[in-house]
Design an enzyme around this catalytic site. Structure first.
Site, PDB file in Angstrom:
ATOM      1  N   GLY A 142       0.855  -1.244  -0.060  1.00  0.00           N
ATOM      2  CA  GLY A 142       0.059  -0.132   0.018  1.00  0.00           C
ATOM      3  C   GLY A 142       0.817   1.197   0.101  1.00  0.00           C
ATOM      4  O   GLY A 142       1.969   1.316   0.132  1.00  0.00           O
ATOM      5  N   GLY A 155      -0.239   2.901  -5.892  1.00  0.00           N
ATOM      6  CA  GLY A 155       0.961   2.999  -6.142  1.00  0.00           C
ATOM      7  C   GLY A 155       1.709   4.391  -5.963  1.00  0.00           C
ATOM      8  O   GLY A 155       0.886   5.329  -5.653  1.00  0.00           O
ATOM      9  N   THR A 156       2.861   4.600  -6.318  1.00  0.00           N
ATOM     10  CA  THR A 156       3.430   6.101  -6.039  1.00  0.00           C
ATOM     11  C   THR A 156       2.860   7.091  -6.604  1.00  0.00           C
ATOM     12  O   THR A 156       2.642   8.428  -6.068  1.00  0.00           O
ATOM     13  CB  THR A 156       4.963   5.930  -6.233  1.00  0.00           C
ATOM     14  OG1 THR A 156       5.645   4.659  -5.546  1.00  0.00           O
ATOM     15  CG2 THR A 156       5.670   7.222  -5.932  1.00  0.00           C
ATOM     16  N   CYS A 157       2.586   6.909  -7.989  1.00  0.00           N
ATOM     17  CA  CYS A 157       2.335   8.054  -8.729  1.00  0.00           C
ATOM     18  C   CYS A 157       0.950   8.626  -8.271  1.00  0.00           C
ATOM     19  O   CYS A 157       0.951   9.850  -8.029  1.00  0.00           O
ATOM     20  CB  CYS A 157       2.094   7.655 -10.118  1.00  0.00           C
ATOM     21  SG  CYS A 157       1.358   9.242 -11.341  1.00  0.00           S
ATOM     22  N   HIS A 177       1.430  28.707 -37.781  1.00  0.00           N
ATOM     23  CA  HIS A 177       2.057  30.091 -37.364  1.00  0.00           C
ATOM     24  C   HIS A 177       0.996  30.859 -37.078  1.00  0.00           C
ATOM     25  O   HIS A 177      -0.075  31.017 -37.623  1.00  0.00           O
ATOM     26  CB  HIS A 177       2.922  30.499 -38.522  1.00  0.00           C
ATOM     27  CG  HIS A 177       3.357  31.854 -38.345  1.00  0.00           C
ATOM     28  ND1 HIS A 177       4.398  32.205 -37.614  1.00  0.00           N
ATOM     29  CD2 HIS A 177       2.905  33.149 -38.917  1.00  0.00           C
ATOM     30  CE1 HIS A 177       4.570  33.623 -37.672  1.00  0.00           C
ATOM     31  NE2 HIS A 177       3.728  33.868 -38.365  1.00  0.00           N
TER      32      HIS A 177
END
Length: 471
Positions: free
Chosen positions: A49, A53-55, A453
């Site tokens: 846990g 996850g980390t993200c 452009h």
């Protein structure tokens, strides 16, 4: 009864289960879990846990929610470039942090609930560890898998500084729980995390000092990129390079640090209300005791893998921060798709890591892909070209006088080796070049289509207008 006999008896009592697939980690590993479910395989997910996850929980998502606020603050502060007189009356730090947490926590809870209720997988909430080549112990279970995928992520790297382990300090994970804005902060480190949170906290009103032991911020990026970033950030925070914090202590609610600077004989003393350790991240592979499975790690603690992301133990693969090849969520997700095909479909797919784009969400932001001129020059004869944002009409209209693009080419073939941008929307602009590099790096991929452009995308072809050999 001896210890060995007692240990063997305890092991026999642990429930044992076997699976076709074991996945360790619920970040990028979830793609593999979903594939296994769809294939009707017996699958186990092991995750200490928080789910997602980390993200989701402590990385990309919460940090970029905070950075987005800092970006708006800086845009207001710089509005006078357009003749706009504006001021910020107040910043509700508590609300900023609360909204960040309120956005992340429901997703985490939803993923956790779904995992708990999903009957087609066995979800083991705990820190698993290898006890054999294809066997893990987690909680009160021993589980075996025919194929195992390690997506165990990473954690903050804590440098060996005298006294640091004796005091509470912030990391990129724990700072997300702050409820009050620190009046002052020392950030130890000078990479991505330090640059992003230096931007955030200084924009919010904290007196920030960055202490970097290398010769510049973002030392793996082009020197021009680092120089522009340091110049802009130094307008609102203090940056020490070639400097190292040698000791940390806390007294009366204040952190006191000794800083040793290159070329100076006497240490400098810094004091701050908070200390943020942003010295990079390290793989969680060691926590899994992968050596018990015959899995080798490199000197930095990352799991060794071959070109197909299989570890030194046949039948076990490692992706994402666990292998440390490119520590980005988008790379981990791409690796998850590849290892599934390699492991289950007999494919032999690889990732072109030289075409992996990266970004630093500081102010101004950075976008890059491929190698720097210095790195490329060790292998190839090269050409480099640069262009300023103000060299294109849209950049001029934006009064953008500091943004820069830089291209690195192999001289003989004119193949793209690297591209580097600092300035507004750099993480978006770099995608065009990343796509070109992913299909071989030939210039036709950049010049076959028309560039609008006026638009900032004209910066890309503009960098090719003054190619030369590096000095």
């Amino acid at each position: 009864m001896g210890l060995k006999q007692m240990s063997a008896k305890l092991k026999r009592k642990q429930p044992e289960k076997s699976y076709d697939i074991i996945v360790i980690g619920s970040g990028a590993g979830m793609a593999i879990v979903e594939n296994a479910i769809q294939a009707g395989l017996r699958v186990a997910l092991v995750d200490k846990g928080p789910a997602g996850g980390t993200c989701l929980n402590v990385g990309c998502i919460p940090s970029k929610m905070l950075v987005a606020v800092a970006d708006r603050i800086m845009e207001i502060r710089e509005a006078d470039r357009f003749g706009i007189r504006a001021r910020i009356e107040s910043i509700d730090f508590e609300m900023v942090m609360r909204e960040m947490r309120d956005a992340v926590i429901p997703d985490h809870k939803e993923i956790h609930k779904a995992l708990r209720s999903e009957s087609r997988i066995d979800y083991y909430e705990g820190a698993g560890r290898f006890v054999g080549p294809k066997e893990l112990a987690v909680n009160d279970y021993r589980i075996r898998g025919e194929k195992i995928f390690i997506a165990s992520g990473s954690r903050p790297a804590i440098p060996n500084i005298e006294g640091l382990d004796q005091v509470a300090h912030l990391t990129s994970e724990t700072l997300l729980q702050l409820e009050a804005l620190p009046k002052s902060m020392v950030i130890i480190g000078g990479g991505y995390i330090a640059a992003e949170y230096g931007h955030f906290f200084s924009a919010m009103g904290t007196e920030v000092t960055i202490v970097q032991n290398r010769d510049r911020l973002l030392p793996t990026e082009e020197p021009e990129i680092s120089e522009i970033l340091a110049f802009d950030l130094s307008k609102r925070l203090t940056i020490y390079t070639n400097a190292a914090v040698t000791s940390v202590r806390k007294s009366d609610g204040t952190y006191h640090m000794l800083v040793q600077r290159k070329g100076e004989t006497a240490d400098q003393t810094l004091a701050a209300e908070q200390v943020l350790v942003a010295a990079g991240r390290r793989s969680n592979a060691d926590l899994l005791e992968v050596e018990n499975a015959g899995i080798e790690m490199d000197v930095n603690g990352f799991i060794k893998t071959d070109d197909y992301l299989q570890t030194t133990q046949k039948g076990i693969w490692a992706i994402g921060d666990a292998n440390g090849r490119q520590m980005f969520t988008h790379t981990a997700n791409a690796e998850a798709d590849i290892v599934w095909d390699n492991a289950m479909n007999g494919a032999s797919e690889t990732i072109n890591y030289s075409a992996v784009p990266r970004a630093v969400f500081t102010y101004p932001p950075v976008g890059a892909v491929g190698v720097t001129a210095e790195q490329a020059g060790k292998t190839y004869e090269i050409l480099v070209g640069t262009a300023s944002y103000s060299d294109v009409a849209k950049g001029m209209a934006m009064r953008e006088d500091r943004g820069l693009g830089k291209v690195v080419l192999e001289k003989e073939s004119l193949r793209l080796l690297g591209f580097h941008i600092i300035g507004p929307h750099a993480p978006i602009l770099i995608q065009e070049v990343a796509n070109a590099m992913a299909i071989g790096g030939q210039l036709g991929a950049l010049f076959s289509g028309q560039h609008i452009h006026p638009a900032l995308t004209e910066l890309i072809p503009k960098t090719f207008s003054n190619l030369s050999e590096p000095e």
